[in-house]
Design a protein around this motif. Sequence first.
Motif, PDB file in Angstrom:
ATOM      1  N   LYS A  44       0.553  -1.127  -0.049  1.00  0.00           N
ATOM      2  CA  LYS A  44      -0.430   0.437  -0.137  1.00  0.00           C
ATOM      3  C   LYS A  44       0.759   1.365   0.134  1.00  0.00           C
ATOM      4  CE  LYS A  44      -1.828  -1.380   4.126  1.00  0.00           C
ATOM      5  NZ  LYS A  44      -0.700  -2.513   3.989  1.00  0.00           N
ATOM      6  N   SER A  45       2.047   1.205   0.900  1.00  0.00           N
ATOM      7  CA  SER A  45       3.085   2.011   0.798  1.00  0.00           C
ATOM      8  C   SER A  45       3.499   2.471  -0.362  1.00  0.00           C
ATOM      9  CB  SER A  45       4.026   1.899   2.783  1.00  0.00           C
ATOM     10  OG  SER A  45       3.019   2.683   2.998  1.00  0.00           O
ATOM     11  N   THR A  46       4.285   1.429  -1.052  1.00  0.00           N
ATOM     12  CA  THR A  46       4.762   1.861  -1.843  1.00  0.00           C
ATOM     13  C   THR A  46       3.855   2.343  -3.338  1.00  0.00           C
ATOM     14  OG1 THR A  46       5.684  -0.411  -1.379  1.00  0.00           O
ATOM     15  CG2 THR A  46       5.820   0.135  -3.987  1.00  0.00           C
ATOM     16  N   PRO A  85       3.573  10.675   3.889  1.00  0.00           N
ATOM     17  CA  PRO A  85       4.162   9.233   3.478  1.00  0.00           C
ATOM     18  C   PRO A  85       3.795   8.963   5.152  1.00  0.00           C
ATOM     19  CG  PRO A  85       5.770  10.732   3.061  1.00  0.00           C
ATOM     20  CD  PRO A  85       5.118  11.553   3.968  1.00  0.00           C
ATOM     21  N   GLN A  86       4.158   7.461   4.848  1.00  0.00           N
ATOM     22  CA  GLN A  86       4.178   6.893   6.397  1.00  0.00           C
ATOM     23  C   GLN A  86       5.242   6.259   7.522  1.00  0.00           C
ATOM     24  OE1 GLN A  86       3.654   2.551   6.623  1.00  0.00           O
ATOM     25  NE2 GLN A  86       2.555   1.938   7.935  1.00  0.00           N
ATOM     26  N   GLY A  87       5.793   7.438   8.368  1.00  0.00           N
ATOM     27  CA  GLY A  87       6.879   7.450   9.586  1.00  0.00           C
ATOM     28  C   GLY A  87       7.784   8.393   8.502  1.00  0.00           C
ATOM     29  N   LEU A 165      -2.902  10.335   1.666  1.00  0.00           N
ATOM     30  CA  LEU A 165      -2.143  10.191   3.065  1.00  0.00           C
ATOM     31  C   LEU A 165      -2.307   8.588   3.285  1.00  0.00           C
ATOM     32  CD1 LEU A 165      -4.869  12.509   4.213  1.00  0.00           C
ATOM     33  CD2 LEU A 165      -2.650  13.332   3.918  1.00  0.00           C
ATOM     34  N   ASP A 166      -0.574   8.276   3.936  1.00  0.00           N
ATOM     35  CA  ASP A 166      -0.361   6.734   4.522  1.00  0.00           C
ATOM     36  C   ASP A 166      -0.912   7.155   5.800  1.00  0.00           C
ATOM     37  OD1 ASP A 166       0.135   4.230   4.288  1.00  0.00           O
ATOM     38  OD2 ASP A 166       1.983   4.982   3.771  1.00  0.00           O
ATOM     39  N   GLU A 167      -1.690   6.016   6.137  1.00  0.00           N
ATOM     40  CA  GLU A 167      -2.241   6.147   7.875  1.00  0.00           C
ATOM     41  C   GLU A 167      -2.479   7.648   8.504  1.00  0.00           C
ATOM     42  OE1 GLU A 167      -0.585   3.075   9.886  1.00  0.00           O
ATOM     43  OE2 GLU A 167      -0.113   1.608   7.745  1.00  0.00           O
ATOM     44  N   PRO A 168      -3.409   7.950   7.957  1.00  0.00           N
ATOM     45  CA  PRO A 168      -2.882   9.181   8.741  1.00  0.00           C
ATOM     46  C   PRO A 168      -3.723   9.182   9.993  1.00  0.00           C
ATOM     47  CG  PRO A 168      -5.206   9.277   7.398  1.00  0.00           C
ATOM     48  CD  PRO A 168      -4.769   8.099   6.836  1.00  0.00           C
TER      49      PRO A 168
END
Length: 278
Positions: A44-46, A85-87, A165-168
């Motif tokens: 998903k993030s990729t 992004p995530q993190g 938005l990655d896991e906001p």
Amino acid sequence: MKMSRLQAHNLTLGYQDTIVLEDLNLILPKGEITVFVGANGCGKSTLLRSLARLLKPKTGEVMLDHQSVNEMATKEIAKQLAILPQGPVAPEGLTVGQLVKQGRYPHQSLLQQWSKQDEEFVEQALEATQTKHLSDRSLHSLSGGQRQRVWIAMTLAQNTDILLLDEPTTYLDMAHQIEILDLCYDLNIAEGRTIVMVLHDLNMAARYADHIVAVKNKTIHTEGRPEEVITSDMVQDVFGMESEIIEDPLFGSPMCVPYGKGRKKKKTTVEKEMAYVK
Ligand SMILES: Nc1ncnc2c1ncn2[C@@H]1O[C@H](COP(=O)(O)OP(=O)(O)OP(=O)(O)O)[C@@H](O)[C@H]1O
Ligand SMILES: [Mg+2]
């Protein structure tokens, strides 16, 4: 057919020799909320990062307004599209105010360095995320949830039509999770912004998304409206988990209730002790 500004054509993504997603085609509907769901590590993030050109595809391309993002200047992309992004990581010592101001960078030029409008977007972003009182604090001194809201503020300050938005909602307490999702909903409804999010909470995905994309086995497993995608078969296939789908009593959207070992009546402490003695 739905309008779309952002699309993926025959996208193959990966790292070194590993392929994460293969020959994927995706049309993100303009003015809608799309949510990616799927198990940890499915890509998903990729996928999200490649849509923002943070990751170069092995083959295929990402099109923004019918132009390949590979052919666009970074600032041009950043005026249209913002990504959380995530993190994400920030340099040590940076204050909240300084970070959120960086969201305005794509809108500045040598001649126009900092305008009243830039200031206003920063203020609005801080207010919308309830982080104004933190603006002089160092980012590193914040709690996980406060920090997450500040990153969201930076993304909002960019004031783009497309938000990725990655896991906001990670690190946020339940009230703040709802607040951020409601904020996305307001931006979508009132301003017609296109929002693409990764969420782990299927029930929130079902409530807020117009379009859900479930990812599995290097490709899209199912996509469509929440009622079409959130089924116990999909949850079994994609997450390997038994569940029952009921109707959300408030929203009418599908609601996934996972089975688990405690699904019968919970044992009392005495019953547990008895079982232990035997
Ligand atoms: N920088 C990297 N270098 C090498 N492999 C990577 C890199 N980033 C991710 N991967 C791998 O690519 C795969 C997909 O990762 P990705 O972060 O896209 O998953 P995800 O669906 O976002 O997972 P999660 O739900 O845990 O955030 C995983 O197997 C991961 O280990
Ligand atoms: Mg991820």
